[in-house]
Design a protein around this motif. Structure first.
Motif, short mmCIF file in Angstrom:
data_model
loop_
_atom_site.label_atom_id
_atom_site.label_comp_id
_atom_site.label_asym_id
_atom_site.label_seq_id
_atom_site.Cartn_x
_atom_site.Cartn_y
_atom_site.Cartn_z
N LEU A 7 0.84 -1.19 0.00
CA LEU A 7 0.00 0.00 0.00
C LEU A 7 0.88 1.24 0.00
O LEU A 7 2.01 1.21 0.49
CB LEU A 7 -0.91 0.03 1.23
N THR A 8 0.33 2.32 -0.52
CA THR A 8 1.06 3.58 -0.52
C THR A 8 0.12 4.72 -0.14
O THR A 8 -1.09 4.59 -0.22
CB THR A 8 1.72 3.84 -1.90
N ASP A 9 0.73 5.84 0.24
CA ASP A 9 -0.07 7.02 0.54
C ASP A 9 -0.33 7.78 -0.76
O ASP A 9 0.13 7.38 -1.83
CB ASP A 9 0.63 7.90 1.58
N GLU A 10 -1.07 8.87 -0.68
CA GLU A 10 -1.43 9.64 -1.87
C GLU A 10 -0.21 10.15 -2.64
O GLU A 10 -0.23 10.24 -3.85
CB GLU A 10 -2.31 10.84 -1.47
N ASN A 11 0.84 10.49 -1.91
CA ASN A 11 2.04 11.06 -2.55
C ASN A 11 3.03 9.99 -3.00
O ASN A 11 4.09 10.32 -3.54
CB ASN A 11 2.74 12.03 -1.59
#
Length: 146
Positions: A58-62
Motif C-alpha cells: 500500500l502507498t499514501d497519496e504522494n
C-alpha cells in the motif's frame, strides 16, 4: 499518523518502509486504524470492498511511504475428513455465511463453539491451530489494485 489510500501491484523494487501484520478479518477492512509492531499509527482509507492479500503493498497519496501487508497467524479450526464429509460441512457452513478456507484435504474457519459442535456432530475431525487464514472471497468478492 500515516494514511494509506492506494494498493500497488507487487513489485520487489518498491522500497517498503513498514510491514503491517493482519488477520483475515483485518485484511477485509478498507477503513481502519492500526498500530504496527513498532508502535506506528497507520490508517487505511482504501476503496470500499478492498480485500488485502498477503504481500500486497500500500502507498499514501504522494507515493512516498509504502507498507507491505503480511498475513498474521491466528487461531483456527482445521476440519479434516473424507471428501463427502468435507462437502457436507462446506454446505452447512456456507448456509451460515461463515468465512471458510477451502482446500482439497481440509476446511479452515475461525473458532466458534456452536460450529465446533455442528462439525463434530457431522462426524468430522477438528484440529485447533494457529496459522495464516485465507478464507474464500465469495462469489462477489474482489481483489483489485487501483
Amino acid at each position: 499518523m500515516l494514511i494509506f489510500t492506494k494498493t500497488q501491484v507487487i513489485n520487489s523494487a518498491i522500497p517498503v518502509n513498514l510491514k503491517l501484520y493482519l488477520t483475515a478479518e483485518e485484511r477485509s477492512r478498507s477503513r481502519y486504524r492500526f498500530i504496527t509492531q513498532d508502535n506506528q499509527e497507520i490508517f487505511l482509507r482504501l476503496p470500499r470492498g478492498t480485500i488485502l492479500q498477503d504481500g500486497d503493498i500500500l502507498t499514501d497519496e504522494n507515493e512516498e511511504n509504502f507498507i507491505q501487508i503480511i498475513a498474521k497467524p491466528e487461531p483456527v479450526f482445521t476440519v479434516i475428513a473424507d471428501e463427502i464429509l468435507l462437502l457436507r460441512a462446506a454446505y452447512h457452513l456456507g448456509n451460515r455465511h461463515i468465512p471458510v478456507e477451502i482446500n482439497t484435504g481440509y476446511l479452515r474457519l475461525s473458532p466458534d463453539a456452536v460450529l465446533r459442535e455442528m462439525i463434530l456432530h457431522l462426524g468430522l475431525t477438528i484440529k485447533e491451530e494457529i496459522v495464516t487464514f485465507y478464507p474464500e472471497l465469495g462469489a462477489y468478492g474482489n481483489h483489485s489494485h487501483t
